[in-house]
Design an enzyme around this catalytic site. Structure first.
Site, PDB file in Angstrom:
ATOM      1  N   GLY A 137       0.710  -1.277  -0.057  1.00  0.00           N
ATOM      2  CA  GLY A 137      -0.032   0.057   0.118  1.00  0.00           C
ATOM      3  C   GLY A 137       0.931   1.406  -0.145  1.00  0.00           C
ATOM      4  N   CYS A 138       0.398   2.090   0.829  1.00  0.00           N
ATOM      5  CA  CYS A 138       1.195   3.550   0.839  1.00  0.00           C
ATOM      6  C   CYS A 138       2.520   3.418   1.401  1.00  0.00           C
ATOM      7  CB  CYS A 138       0.426   4.484   1.779  1.00  0.00           C
ATOM      8  SG  CYS A 138      -1.174   4.686   1.159  1.00  0.00           S
ATOM      9  N   ALA A 139       2.876   2.312   2.241  1.00  0.00           N
ATOM     10  CA  ALA A 139       4.482   2.351   2.767  1.00  0.00           C
ATOM     11  C   ALA A 139       5.065   1.625   1.277  1.00  0.00           C
ATOM     12  CB  ALA A 139       4.353   1.118   3.704  1.00  0.00           C
ATOM     13  N   ALA A 140       4.624   1.279   0.226  1.00  0.00           N
ATOM     14  CA  ALA A 140       5.647   1.011  -0.842  1.00  0.00           C
ATOM     15  C   ALA A 140       6.537   1.624  -1.546  1.00  0.00           C
ATOM     16  CB  ALA A 140       4.574   0.108  -1.889  1.00  0.00           C
TER      17      ALA A 140
END
Length: 354
Positions: A137-140
């Site tokens: 998700g956004c951590a990628a």
């Protein structure tokens, strides 16, 4: 040392404003018992505009997961190559100089990954490694930077290309009426970003250390419920409070390198929402102005998932970067709840004595 160079960023041409988002929520969910709460939460995001890959009239339709995924594939192929080319130009490299492509996206699915198509279409060498990441998700965005750093540490003369492609609007689900879903409808935007990590040379952030931290027992706080209709985004109301346990992880990483996370020269932080930035400022005891790049991304583009950290860094470049050897922190947050963190010095080849 591996150096993260200037990112290239592109957002689609279709724009929806905060006012239009609020009006759509009022007209489509007039009888929703928690509509006033949802409207207040959307207003509090501070997101003024978002860019979406289709006109809003098409976005609000749901032709089915198959059709939406076809749009994802077609739009990625139409838009990503130009973004990559600008990133290569900024890093002063050619496709033949790239040894690995790290592609991150959580808003559509392809197999083989878009990396295979890019290698063939753009003339990357057939020996180019492929690392597609689809479930962070956004951590990628932070994870891609860290994996590029790891690769260039293992192969010091290598160069890595990072690509983030997020069409969050293709995950809109008209039947999802939870407050978290309604908030997401007013928070997420679409965007593409690319950046090169050079094993040798280049201007940007010289990466010196990276790390990851997962808050135990939070894997259901941000997640997809995958159904016949596609990806249904689930957001727990406890997510905005996650900076309190994550701030110590950032401090620990900095401490391992002999740095103080509260006393660095620049910060490139994932802007999941305004409270994320407000709380991190509080718990790290950092001036809110330090997060101006991330806040500008949130205001102008919304949460563009894995592309946020690259866009925030692009804004720092646009401001003129930092002094040579200035110390900084990058961090992406996403499902898990996971933090992907990196430390680096600003490397300016033309200003080594600054």
């Amino acid at each position: 040392m591996a150096t993260l160079c200037r990112p290239s960023v592109s957002v689609p041409e279709h724009v929806i404003t905060m006012e239009e988002t609020l009006e759509l929520a009022r007209s489509r969910h007039a009888d929703h018992p928690q509509l006033p709460l949802a409207l207040r939460l959307i207003e509090n995001t501070g997101v003024r505009t978002r860019h979406i890959v289709q006109p809003i009239e098409e976005t609000l339709k749901h032709p089915g997961f198959e059709e939406r995924n076809k749009v994802y594939q077609a739009e990625a192929k139409a838009r990503v190559p130009a973004v990559i080319q600008r990133a290569l130009d900024d890093a002063e490299l050619l496709t033949k100089d790239i040894d690995v492509i790290i592609y991150v996206s959580c808003t559509g699915f392809m197999m083989p990954s878009l990396t295979a198509w890019l290698i063939n279409e753009m003339g990357f060498d057939s020996t180019t490694r492929q690392i597609p990441i689809a479930q962070l998700g956004c951590a990628a965005g932070g994870a891609a930077i860290n994996r590029a750093h790891d690769f260039c540490s293992a192969y010091p003369d290598a160069n890595a290309l990072i690509v983030a492609c997020e069409f969050c609007s293709l995950c809109y689900q008209p039947t999802d009426l939870g407050v978290g879903s309604l908030l997401s409808n007013g928070l997420f935007g679409d965007g593409i970003a690319a950046a090169v990590v050079r094993g040798q040379g280049g201007e940007g952030i010289e990466l010196v250390r990276n790390g990851s931290y997962l808050i135990p027992k939070t894997e259901e706080w941000i997640m997809y419920d995958v159904r016949a209709t596609g990806f249904h985004f689930l957001l727990d109301k406890r997510v905005p409070g996650t900076m309190e346990p994550l701030a110590p992880a950032l401090q620990e990483l900095a401490g391992q390198h002999g740095w103080d996370a509260s006393d660095l020269d620049f910060y490139i932080i994932h802007a999941g929402g305004p409270r994320i930035l407000d709380d991190l400022s509080k718990f790290l005891q950092v001036d809110p102005h330090a997060f101006r790049f991330s806040r500008a991304t949130l205001t102008e583009y919304g949460n563009i998932a894995s592309a946020v950290v690259l866009d925030a860094l692009r804004r720092m470049f646009d401001e003129g970067g930092a002094k040579h050897r200035a110390r900084g922190l990058l961090a992406g947050f996403g499902p898990g709840i996971t933090a992907e963190m990196a430390l680096g010095h600003w490397h300016s080849p033309d200003d080594r004595t600054a």
